[in-house]
Design an enzyme around this catalytic site. Structure first.
Site, PDB file in Angstrom:
ATOM      1  N   ARG A  91       9.482  59.577  92.575  1.00  0.00           N
ATOM      2  CA  ARG A  91       9.942  58.290  92.067  1.00  0.00           C
ATOM      3  C   ARG A  91       9.602  57.231  93.116  1.00  0.00           C
ATOM      4  O   ARG A  91       9.956  57.358  94.286  1.00  0.00           O
ATOM      5  CB  ARG A  91      11.447  58.309  91.861  1.00  0.00           C
ATOM      6  CG  ARG A  91      11.936  56.968  91.390  1.00  0.00           C
ATOM      7  CD  ARG A  91      13.389  56.788  91.612  1.00  0.00           C
ATOM      8  NE  ARG A  91      13.773  55.467  91.164  1.00  0.00           N
ATOM      9  CZ  ARG A  91      14.857  54.852  91.581  1.00  0.00           C
ATOM     10  NH1 ARG A  91      15.652  55.435  92.457  1.00  0.00           N
ATOM     11  NH2 ARG A  91      15.149  53.656  91.146  1.00  0.00           N
ATOM     12  N   HIS A 180      14.351  50.135  86.815  1.00  0.00           N
ATOM     13  CA  HIS A 180      14.910  51.157  85.909  1.00  0.00           C
ATOM     14  C   HIS A 180      13.947  51.475  84.753  1.00  0.00           C
ATOM     15  O   HIS A 180      14.375  51.951  83.698  1.00  0.00           O
ATOM     16  CB  HIS A 180      16.244  50.707  85.259  1.00  0.00           C
ATOM     17  CG  HIS A 180      17.387  50.568  86.194  1.00  0.00           C
ATOM     18  ND1 HIS A 180      18.292  49.528  86.092  1.00  0.00           N
ATOM     19  CD2 HIS A 180      17.809  51.321  87.234  1.00  0.00           C
ATOM     20  CE1 HIS A 180      19.219  49.654  87.034  1.00  0.00           C
ATOM     21  NE2 HIS A 180      18.933  50.736  87.752  1.00  0.00           N
ATOM     22  N   ARG A 241      26.340  43.918  92.988  1.00  0.00           N
ATOM     23  CA  ARG A 241      25.375  42.807  92.949  1.00  0.00           C
ATOM     24  C   ARG A 241      25.858  41.715  92.001  1.00  0.00           C
ATOM     25  O   ARG A 241      26.414  42.001  90.941  1.00  0.00           O
ATOM     26  CB  ARG A 241      24.001  43.288  92.474  1.00  0.00           C
ATOM     27  CG  ARG A 241      23.364  44.280  93.420  1.00  0.00           C
ATOM     28  CD  ARG A 241      21.918  44.549  93.018  1.00  0.00           C
ATOM     29  NE  ARG A 241      21.439  45.742  93.678  1.00  0.00           N
ATOM     30  CZ  ARG A 241      20.929  46.806  93.048  1.00  0.00           C
ATOM     31  NH1 ARG A 241      20.790  46.798  91.731  1.00  0.00           N
ATOM     32  NH2 ARG A 241      20.527  47.844  93.734  1.00  0.00           N
ATOM     33  N   PHE A 284      33.670  51.506  88.244  1.00  0.00           N
ATOM     34  CA  PHE A 284      34.383  51.034  87.055  1.00  0.00           C
ATOM     35  C   PHE A 284      35.620  51.872  86.735  1.00  0.00           C
ATOM     36  O   PHE A 284      36.551  51.382  86.109  1.00  0.00           O
ATOM     37  CB  PHE A 284      33.438  51.013  85.851  1.00  0.00           C
ATOM     38  CG  PHE A 284      32.482  49.870  85.914  1.00  0.00           C
ATOM     39  CD1 PHE A 284      32.810  48.641  85.377  1.00  0.00           C
ATOM     40  CD2 PHE A 284      31.256  50.004  86.540  1.00  0.00           C
ATOM     41  CE1 PHE A 284      31.941  47.571  85.463  1.00  0.00           C
ATOM     42  CE2 PHE A 284      30.367  48.944  86.625  1.00  0.00           C
ATOM     43  CZ  PHE A 284      30.718  47.723  86.084  1.00  0.00           C
ATOM     44  N   GLY A 331      25.754  55.740  84.181  1.00  0.00           N
ATOM     45  CA  GLY A 331      27.157  56.080  84.459  1.00  0.00           C
ATOM     46  C   GLY A 331      28.182  55.454  83.531  1.00  0.00           C
ATOM     47  O   GLY A 331      28.937  56.149  82.856  1.00  0.00           O
ATOM     48  N   GLU A 384      15.770  60.482  84.082  1.00  0.00           N
ATOM     49  CA  GLU A 384      14.578  59.970  84.758  1.00  0.00           C
ATOM     50  C   GLU A 384      13.762  61.112  85.357  1.00  0.00           C
ATOM     51  O   GLU A 384      12.531  61.069  85.357  1.00  0.00           O
ATOM     52  CB  GLU A 384      15.004  58.979  85.861  1.00  0.00           C
ATOM     53  CG  GLU A 384      15.513  57.672  85.261  1.00  0.00           C
ATOM     54  CD  GLU A 384      16.443  56.896  86.188  1.00  0.00           C
ATOM     55  OE1 GLU A 384      17.595  57.356  86.386  1.00  0.00           O
ATOM     56  OE2 GLU A 384      16.035  55.854  86.707  1.00  0.00           O
TER      57      GLU A 384
HETATM   58  P1  ADP Z   1      23.482  54.716  89.934  1.00  0.00           P
HETATM   59  O1  ADP Z   1      23.162  53.319  89.527  1.00  0.00           O
HETATM   60  O2  ADP Z   1      24.031  54.832  91.319  1.00  0.00           O
HETATM   61  O3  ADP Z   1      22.420  55.741  89.578  1.00  0.00           O
HETATM   62  P2  ADP Z   1      25.090  55.914  87.834  1.00  0.00           P
HETATM   63  O4  ADP Z   1      24.233  55.669  86.660  1.00  0.00           O
HETATM   64  O5  ADP Z   1      25.324  57.323  88.247  1.00  0.00           O
HETATM   65  O6  ADP Z   1      24.722  55.037  89.078  1.00  0.00           O
HETATM   66  O7  ADP Z   1      26.500  55.224  87.537  1.00  0.00           O
HETATM   67  C1  ADP Z   1      27.543  55.291  88.455  1.00  0.00           C
HETATM   68  C2  ADP Z   1      28.655  54.379  88.000  1.00  0.00           C
HETATM   69  O8  ADP Z   1      29.019  54.681  86.657  1.00  0.00           O
HETATM   70  C3  ADP Z   1      29.912  54.560  88.804  1.00  0.00           C
HETATM   71  O9  ADP Z   1      29.918  53.716  89.938  1.00  0.00           O
HETATM   72  C4  ADP Z   1      30.976  54.140  87.823  1.00  0.00           C
HETATM   73  O10 ADP Z   1      31.195  52.749  87.991  1.00  0.00           O
HETATM   74  C5  ADP Z   1      30.392  54.377  86.465  1.00  0.00           C
HETATM   75  N1  ADP Z   1      31.069  55.505  85.781  1.00  0.00           N
HETATM   76  C6  ADP Z   1      30.809  56.813  85.905  1.00  0.00           C
HETATM   77  N2  ADP Z   1      31.657  57.533  85.134  1.00  0.00           N
HETATM   78  C7  ADP Z   1      32.488  56.647  84.530  1.00  0.00           C
HETATM   79  C8  ADP Z   1      33.594  56.745  83.613  1.00  0.00           C
HETATM   80  N3  ADP Z   1      34.034  57.912  83.185  1.00  0.00           N
HETATM   81  N4  ADP Z   1      34.178  55.590  83.224  1.00  0.00           N
HETATM   82  C9  ADP Z   1      33.749  54.408  83.671  1.00  0.00           C
HETATM   83  N5  ADP Z   1      32.720  54.249  84.523  1.00  0.00           N
HETATM   84  C10 ADP Z   1      32.095  55.343  84.951  1.00  0.00           C
END
Ligand code: ADP
Length: 401
Positions: A91, A180, A241, A284, A331, A384
Site C-alpha cells: 500500500r 482511501h 482532523r 466514536f 470503523g 483494502e
Molecule cells: P482507521 O481510519 O484508523 O483505519 P478504522 O476504519 O478502523 O480506522 O476505524 C476506527 C474508528 O471506528 C474508531 O476510532 C472508532 O471511532 C470507530 N468505531 C469502531 N467501532 C465502533 C463502534 N462499534 N461504534 C462506533 N464507532 C466505532
C-alpha cells in the site's frame, strides 16, 4: 499463488499473507513500535493461536525479517520457504498524478514515488522504507504498488482544481488528490455486485467513516469527486482532523495563540475533529457513551459530524445529478447503527429511507434500506488488503505471461 500484502506506517508494519486460490488469509499481523523501545510483533497464523514476538526492531528491515521468520516458523509456520510467496503488494499513500492504476515497482516507479515525498511528507517515506526493506529481504520477489490516490485520478478537472492562482497547480501540483481510493473502489464494486447491476449504470456515494474519513462520488464506476484534498485534512470532520474550515482561521489562530503555521497545521490534524469539539476522545465509541451520559460537548461533536456527512451526501447527489446507492464502510460506518441512522434521517427528499430494524447490524454486508427506498443504503465492510492482493496477483500474473 500466495501474495504478501504490506502496509507500513512510520513505526508500524501491517501485513496479510493471502492464498489467491480461494482469497483466504493464511496469516496476518502487526509489527509495532519499530525504531522505538519495546518493538513487538503480533502474529496470527491460520489454524494456530496468536503469537507475540518481542525483540528489537530498529528499522522496517528487522520488522519484516521478524514477519518472514514467523511465517515460516517450524512450530506455527504457514509456509515452508520464501519461494512460496509469489509477489508482494504494497500500500502506498501518494502517487501524485503519475499513476491511475497499480503498477509493478521498478526503479522508475520508485523514483516517481520519491518525487511525491514533497507532497506527502508524512505518508510516503514509511511506505518507501517498507518497499526497500522488502527488496533487501526478498530480492527476487516481484512487488506491486497500490496507491490510495489512484482511483481518484478519474476526477474531472473542475473537481480537482482549487480556486487559487492556477500557477500553484502548474508549479507545485497543488490540487485535490483524494485518498482511501482502494477502499472506495472496493466498496463501490461490491455495491454493484450486491445489487446485481453493472457499475456503469450506477451513481454511488461511498462513505468511508473511520478515524480518517472521506466520501466519494462514484459515477459509472469512476471517482468524480472526493472529500479529501491535497492532503487527508480536507473534507469531513474526523477523529482528530478538522476537515473543512475557513482557511483564514489558520492565520488568525497563529496570531492569537502566538504559534507557528506549522503548529496550527498540527492542531488541525491531531487535536481537532470530534476530539477537539468533544474534549473526550477521538474514538466514536467513547463519544457516543459520553453523549448518552449527558455530556453536551460530546453530543455537539456527534451533531457536527453528522452535519458534515449529510452535507457531502447532498453535495455529491448534486454533482452526479442523482444517487442510486449510499455505502457505509470503515470503523464507524460498519459498526455504528446509531450514526448511520442519524446520517440518513431527514434526507428522504433524496429518496433515502433507512430501515431501522435492518440497520441493527454491524460488520456484515447488508442492504439496510426500506423496501421502497429509491436509494439503496448498503453496509459493506471494506477490504483494502484483498484489493491490493488482487491487483498484485493480476499484475504479476500478467508480467509472467
Ligand atoms: P482507521 O481510519 O484508523 O483505519 P478504522 O476504519 O478502523 O480506522 O476505524 C476506527 C474508528 O471506528 C474508531 O476510532 C472508532 O471511532 C470507530 N468505531 C469502531 N467501532 C465502533 C463502534 N462499534 N461504534 C462506533 N464507532 C466505532
Amino acid at each position: 499463488m500466495k501474495i504478501l500484502v504490506i502496509n507500513c506506517g512510520s513505526s508500524s508494519l501491517k501485513y496479510q499473507l493471502m492464498d489467491m486460490e480461494n482469497e483466504e488469509v493464511i496469516a496476518k499481523g502487526l509489527a509495532e513500535r519499530i525504531g522505538i523501545d519495546g518493538s513487538v510483533l503480533k502474529h496470527q497464523p491460520k489454524g494456530f493461536d496468536k503469537v507475540t514476538v518481542e525483540k528489537p526492531m530498529p528499522t522496517h528491515r528487522e520488522a519484516l525479517q521478524t514477519v518472514v521468520d514467523a511465517l515460516r516458523d517450524k512450530n506455527y509456520g504457514v509456509i515452508k520457504d520464501m519461494g512460496e510467496i509469489s509477489a508482494v503488494g504494497h500500500r502506498v499513500v501518494h502517487a501524485g498524478e503519475k499513476f491511475a492504476y497499480s503498477v509493478v515497482l521498478n526503479e522508475d516507479v520508485m523514483n516517481a514515488l520519491k518525487e511525491c515525498i514533497d507532497i506527502a511528507p508524512l505518508h510516503n517515506p514509511p511506505n518507501i522504507m517498507g518497499i526497500e526493506a522488502c527488496k533487501q529481504i526478498m530480492p527476487d520477489v516481484p512487488m506491486v504498488g497500490v496507491f490510495d490516490t489512484a482511483f481518484h485520478q478519474t476526477m474531472p478537472k473542475e473537481s480537482y482544481i482549487y480556486a487559487i492562482p492556477y500557477e500553484y497547480y502548474e508549479k507545485y501540483k497543488i490540487r485535490r488528490y483524494g485518498f482511501h481510493g482502494t477502499s472506495h473502489k472496493y466498496v463501490a464494486e461490491r455495491a454493484a455486485a450486491m445489487l446485481g447491476k453493472p457499475i456503469e449504470n450506477l451513481k454511488i456515494i461511498t462513505c468511508h467513516l473511520g478515524n480518517g474519513a472521506s466520501i466519494t462520488a462514484v459515477k459509472d464506476g469512476k471517482s468524480v469527486d472526493t472529500s479529501m484534498g491535497f492532503t487527508p485534512l480536507e473534507g469531513l470532520a474526523m477523529g482528530t482532523r478538522s476537515g473543512n474550515i475557513d482557511p483564514a482561521i489558520i492565520k488568525y489562530i497563529a496570531e492569537k495563540e502566538n504559534i507557528s503555521v506549522n503548529k496550527v497545521d498540527e492542531i488541525l490534524n491531531k487535536k481537532s475533529g470530534v476530539l477537539g469539539v468533544s474534549g473526550v476522545s477521538n474514538d466514536f465509541r467513547d463519544i457516543e457513551e459520553a453523549a448518552d451520559n449527558g455530556n453536551e460537548r460530546a453530543k455537539l461533536a456527534l451533531d457536527v459530524y453528522v452535519h458534515y456527512v449529510k452535507k457531502y451526501i447532498g453535495a455529491y447527489a448534486a454533482v452526479m445529478n442523482g444517487v442510486d446507492v449510499i455505502v457505509f464502510t470503515a470503523g464507524l460506518g460498519e459498526n455504528s447503527a446509531n450514526m448511520r441512522s442519524r446520517i440518513c434521517k431527514d434526507i428522504s427528499f433524496l429518496g433515502v429511507e433507512l430501515d431501522e430494524a435492518k440497520n441493527n447490524i454491524r460488520g456484515k454486508e447488508a442492504d439496510v434500506s426500506k423496501d421502497g427506498s429509491k436509494v439503496r443504503i448498503l453496509l459493506i465492510p471494506t477490504n483494502e488488503e484483498l484489493m491490493i492482493a488482487r491487483d498484485t496477483a493480476k499484475l504479476v500474473g500478467n508480467s509472467r505471461n
